[in-house]
Scaffold this active site. Structure first.
Site, mmCIF file in Angstrom:
data_model
loop_
_atom_site.group_PDB
_atom_site.id
_atom_site.type_symbol
_atom_site.label_atom_id
_atom_site.label_comp_id
_atom_site.label_asym_id
_atom_site.label_seq_id
_atom_site.Cartn_x
_atom_site.Cartn_y
_atom_site.Cartn_z
ATOM 1 C CB CYS A 170 11.513 17.874 2.363
ATOM 2 S SG CYS A 170 12.605 16.989 1.275
HETATM 3 N N1 PMP Z 1 16.530 18.911 -4.491
HETATM 4 C C1 PMP Z 1 15.558 18.085 -4.915
HETATM 5 C C2 PMP Z 1 14.954 18.317 -6.279
HETATM 6 C C3 PMP Z 1 15.119 17.032 -4.107
HETATM 7 O O1 PMP Z 1 14.129 16.223 -4.542
HETATM 8 C C4 PMP Z 1 15.715 16.852 -2.825
HETATM 9 C C5 PMP Z 1 15.229 15.751 -1.902
HETATM 10 N N2 PMP Z 1 15.512 14.476 -2.360
HETATM 11 C C6 PMP Z 1 16.749 17.725 -2.424
HETATM 12 C C7 PMP Z 1 17.125 18.747 -3.279
HETATM 13 C C8 PMP Z 1 17.433 17.598 -1.068
HETATM 14 O O2 PMP Z 1 18.143 16.415 -0.985
HETATM 15 P P1 PMP Z 1 18.835 16.011 0.426
HETATM 16 O O3 PMP Z 1 17.727 15.942 1.424
HETATM 17 O O4 PMP Z 1 19.450 14.685 0.108
HETATM 18 O O5 PMP Z 1 19.842 17.040 0.741
#
Ligand code: PMP
Length: 394
Positions: free
Chosen positions: A329
């Site tokens: 991200c």
């Molecule tokens: N929380 C954690 C600890 C993550 O590692 C992630 C990303 N994989 C997320 C939340 C957000 O996940 P997503 O992008 O699938 O909403």
């Protein structure tokens, strides 16, 4: 045609859908396409599949009742729903929210947003391994604290938090504990009852289910304001026609993860430790990020002095290996990871970090291939880095 080996070790960023999951989903696109809210048989078939999946997800985390599982569009939505939903609906209990300095941005930015709406957010420090400082939690917990949100295990450094101890402290002040288990669910056993968790973010892709679907466990009796208003699906907490094929896939993935967690976890730990050893032992000025044993079975986060993670990443990519220099991200920004800075790394140390996350398809042979590549990559990059001490390049 290229005969280059392709090795995928970036499972924290995205996992393949298990073929058994994909198979389970297909009939819910072509045959059982009814709306679970419809009263006719098409609807009732869909409703049954929806509730079966809910049961399987409840079983994965030992939730007391399946109705406590609310389907969302993924971990980001679950985190937003837990934090905004509890904060807004329980303002009468207090306006202070506590979280840690190693949370995912979907928690960090939600808490920051709430500070613009009259809430107060505290970001707890962590130690060098990434464990939340429990004495800081005790100190910061006041009677005005409504919610504490702590990640079960951070996806970048893999450190698994002592949830039972954390929940005891949180409950001593009658606050609620929300736990983001995105990186941990399906990999390590999570027991909501035993660990005293009030709200839990569960990821589908984290358990080899499809992306774009997730869940939030909400303990019975906790008031949560919905993010979405509409037709009142999911007990009025998450309106919108349910994404049934993905929900069925998520349920199947949860069932497989529960059944196979122990042997697969042991296999991954063996691969993880082999990779850590192989990446560190032959190379001077190399270090492990996070705790050596209390870490996720899939997580290998290392750092090499004097060079940059991105350069290593690109060199590995040219050899067919997919790794990461931090959370997917934030990997696109040039800022060092807030998680690596929070565990006390200097900017240049954080920049020298490299993360591998293992998965079901990885083999010992692949681990050995990656290990065989690293010494020459590090040597070559150190030779052209102005930061490298002269004696190292001799
Ligand atoms: N929380 C954690 C600890 C993550 O590692 C992630 C990303 N994989 C997320 C939340 C957000 O996940 P997503 O992008 O699938 O909403």
């Amino acid at each position: 045609m290229s005969t280059l080996k392709r090795v995928y070790m970036d499972h924290a960023a995205g996992k393949p859908v298990d073929s058994r999951v994909a198979e389970a989903m297909l009939p819910y696109m072509k045959t059982f396409y009814g709306n679970p809210s419809s009263l006719h048989q098409f609807g009732q078939e869909a409703r049954k599949a929806l509730e079966d999946a809910r049961t399987k997800i409840a079983e994965l985390v030992n939730a007391e009742r399946k109705e406590s599982i609310i389907f969302t569009s993924g971990a980001t939505e679950s985190n937003n729903m837990a934090i905004k939903g509890v904060a807004n609906r329980n303002k009468d209990r207090g306006t202070r929210i506590i979280t840690s300095s190693i949370e995912h941005m979907s928690v960090v930015n939600t808490c920051k947003f709430l500070t613009t709406k009259g809430f107060e957010a505290v970001f707890l420090p962590v130690d060098n391994y990434g464990f939340v400082k429990l004495e800081s939690l005790e100190k910061e917990l006041t009677d005005k604290t409504v919610l504490v949100s702590i990640v079960y295990a951070n996806g970048e450094i893999g450190t698994i938090q002592p949830m039972k101890e954390i929940s005891k402290i949180v409950h001593s002040k009658n606050a609620y504990l929300h736990v983001d288990a995105t990186a941990a669910c399906g990999q390590v056993p999570i027991d909501i009852k035993e660990e005293g968790i009030d709200l839990l973010t569960i990821s589908s892709n984290g358990t080899y289910g499809p992306k774009g679907i997730g869940a939030l466990y909400i303990k019975e009796g906790i008031r949560v304001e919905p993010l979405l208003h509409g037709g009142g699906q999911e007990r009025g907490l998450r309106s919108g026609t349910e994404n049934l094929p993905s929900i069925v896939g998520f349920g199947k993935a949860a069932e497989i993860a529960k059944n196979e967690m122990q042997p697969e976890g042991e296999r991954l730990i063996r691969l993880r430790d082999r990779l850590i050893d192989g990446l560190l032992k032959p190379i001077p000025y190399s270090f492990l990020n996070g705790h050596p044993t209390r870490r996720l079975p899939d997580n290998v986060s290392v750092r090499y002095s004097f060079i940059e993670g991105e350069s290593m990443l690109l060199s590995l990519d040219m050899m067919g290996v997919a790794a990461s220099s931090g959370s997917a991200c934030t990997a696109k920004t040039l800022e060092p990871s807030h998680v690596l800075l929070a565990i006390g790394l200097k900017h240049e140390e954080a920049h020298g970090s490299l993360m591998f996350t293992l998965g079901r398809q990885n083999t010992e042979e692949e681990v050995d291939y990656v290990v065989s590549l690293m010494p020459s990559i590090v040597k070559r990059l150190r030779a052209i880095s102005p930061l490298t001490p002269k004696e190292l390049n001799k």
